[in-house]
Design a protein around this motif. Structure first.
Motif, PDB file in Angstrom:
ATOM      1  N   SER A 229       0.836  -1.204   0.000  1.00  0.00           N
ATOM      2  CA  SER A 229       0.000   0.000   0.000  1.00  0.00           C
ATOM      3  C   SER A 229       0.867   1.248   0.000  1.00  0.00           C
ATOM      4  N   TYR A 230       1.915   1.245   0.812  1.00  0.00           N
ATOM      5  CA  TYR A 230       2.832   2.388   0.825  1.00  0.00           C
ATOM      6  C   TYR A 230       3.567   2.509  -0.509  1.00  0.00           C
ATOM      7  N   PHE A 231       3.922   1.375  -1.083  1.00  0.00           N
ATOM      8  CA  PHE A 231       4.559   1.381  -2.406  1.00  0.00           C
ATOM      9  C   PHE A 231       3.640   2.023  -3.444  1.00  0.00           C
ATOM     10  N   ALA A 232       2.356   1.683  -3.398  1.00  0.00           N
ATOM     11  CA  ALA A 232       1.394   2.244  -4.347  1.00  0.00           C
ATOM     12  C   ALA A 232       1.242   3.752  -4.173  1.00  0.00           C
ATOM     13  N   LYS A 233       1.487   4.246  -2.975  1.00  0.00           N
ATOM     14  CA  LYS A 233       1.426   5.687  -2.713  1.00  0.00           C
ATOM     15  C   LYS A 233       2.802   6.348  -2.875  1.00  0.00           C
ATOM     16  N   GLU A 234       3.738   5.573  -3.443  1.00  0.00           N
ATOM     17  CA  GLU A 234       5.084   6.042  -3.753  1.00  0.00           C
ATOM     18  C   GLU A 234       5.897   6.396  -2.514  1.00  0.00           C
ATOM     19  N   GLU A 235       5.555   5.760  -1.390  1.00  0.00           N
ATOM     20  CA  GLU A 235       6.371   5.881  -0.176  1.00  0.00           C
ATOM     21  C   GLU A 235       7.257   4.637  -0.115  1.00  0.00           C
ATOM     22  N   ALA A 239       7.805   1.315   2.374  1.00  0.00           N
ATOM     23  CA  ALA A 239       7.426   0.002   1.848  1.00  0.00           C
ATOM     24  C   ALA A 239       8.551  -1.004   2.073  1.00  0.00           C
ATOM     25  N   ILE A 240       9.779  -0.589   1.789  1.00  0.00           N
ATOM     26  CA  ILE A 240      10.926  -1.477   1.964  1.00  0.00           C
ATOM     27  C   ILE A 240      11.131  -1.823   3.432  1.00  0.00           C
ATOM     28  N   LYS A 241      10.987  -0.824   4.310  1.00  0.00           N
ATOM     29  CA  LYS A 241      11.162  -1.066   5.745  1.00  0.00           C
ATOM     30  C   LYS A 241      10.190  -2.137   6.238  1.00  0.00           C
ATOM     31  N   TYR A 242       8.915  -2.004   5.875  1.00  0.00           N
ATOM     32  CA  TYR A 242       7.905  -2.958   6.321  1.00  0.00           C
ATOM     33  C   TYR A 242       8.120  -4.329   5.692  1.00  0.00           C
ATOM     34  N   GLN A 243       8.477  -4.342   4.388  1.00  0.00           N
ATOM     35  CA  GLN A 243       8.635  -5.629   3.712  1.00  0.00           C
ATOM     36  C   GLN A 243       9.850  -6.385   4.223  1.00  0.00           C
ATOM     37  N   GLU A 244      10.929  -5.660   4.535  1.00  0.00           N
ATOM     38  CA  GLU A 244      12.113  -6.336   5.070  1.00  0.00           C
ATOM     39  C   GLU A 244      11.838  -6.899   6.466  1.00  0.00           C
TER      40      GLU A 244
END
Length: 312
Positions: A229-235, A239-244
């Protein structure tokens, strides 16, 4: 243990209580063992107590479902539905629970239309029997949301999910609230409503943090939804922090499916940051973990091929 005669009525009654108690504390194998003892007693003595037979079949079927034995669960729950007295079906909460759990079994077996039919009938009965503010009714609404989403009725799924949430927030210690919020976040993500996906996902994440439930697969799944969701909002950094973090949890839990999903997502996020070496590292590890193409969504696979070719 039971020390009275194994063919006696007292033995069967004790086994019934033990089966029901075992289900209540999630000792599912014990619930099945004692439930089958009761059913054998009824068969051996040619007894036709349909209400009790149905209820014990429900206990055994529900326990098999909790253990992932979907075919066994289907067998017992179908018997429970068929044996339940017709004149009591519209007024007995157990019958609505049988329909609900049978619907969830159909969902696991990918029969989404039948699952929707049964769960819808179940919550209709629950509303009449226990009212529209009961915890059990809210859980039924949440299950209805899942079935609607499976049938590509995404907006209706969100509507039912929000109704479930409105009731479940009154039961903050109930784990179904976190499940409801996480699925709502996923549903909003699936309809490109990214801000709402983040709101519900962060709500679920906060509850899990407060419960110190930050090492579970459920927490990792919530993080993955939030990351996309953050990736889709270009954050992308967030996004990387949460996914890692999700990847770290999944590695610790040896959850292969979630590891692969996290690796593919991280490859895509790093690609968008023009960090191609990182993208290649994550994508290649993901491919190496996949034994066959059916293990991942086709879209992930082809995105990976596209980004890998561009990265090289």
């Amino acid at each position: 243990g039971i020390t009275i005669g194994e063919s006696s009525t007292e033995y069967a009654a004790s086994a019934y209580i033990l089966s029901l108690s075992a289900l209540g504390i999630e000792e599912f194998n014990e619930a099945i063992k004692y439930g089958d003892i009761v059913l054998s007693y009824y068969r051996d003595n040619s007894l036709n107590d349909s209400i009790n037979i149905s209820q014990i079949e429900y206990i055994v079927g529900k326990s098999h479902f909790a253990l992932g034995n979907n075919n066994k669960a289907y067998e017992y729950l179908m018997n429970a539905q068929n044996h339940f007295p017709t004149n009591l079906q519209s007024i007995n909460i157990v019958y609505s629970n049988i329909l609900n759990d049978l619907g969830l079994v159909h969902r696991e077996l990918k029969d989404y239309l039948k699952a929707l039919e049964l769960v819808e009938k179940s919550i209709s009965l629950k509303e009449k029997i226990i009212g529209g503010n009961h915890l059990d009714y809210a859980i039924g609404l949440h299950n209805m949301a899942l079935c609607l989403y499976d049938n590509n009725k995404k907006n209706e799924a969100i509507e039912y999910g929000e109704k479930a949430r409105d009731i479940l927030v009154k039961y903050k210690n109930n784990p179904n609230l976190i499940k409801c919020l996480t699925n709502l976040s996923s549903s909003y993500l699936g309809t490109n409503q990214y801000t709402l996906a983040i709101n519900r996902g962060e709500e679920a994440r906060t509850l899990m943090i407060n419960k110190s439930d930050i090492n579970s697969n459920e927490y990792a799944s919530c993080l993955s939804i939030l990351a996309y969701s953050y990736f889709a909002k270009e954050e992308i950094d967030k996004a990387i922090k949460y996914q890692e973090e999700a990847l770290h949890i999944s590695r610790n839990n040896k959850n292969r499916e979630n590891i692969i999903e996290s690796l593919f997502n991280l490859g895509r996020y790093y690609y968008d940051l023009n960090q191609y070496d990182n993208a290649i590292t994550y994508y290649e590890e993901a491919f190496n973990l996949c034994e066959n193409i059916n293990e991942i969504e086709d879209s992930n696979y082809y995105y990976a091929l596209l980004y890998l070719s561009r990265s090289y």
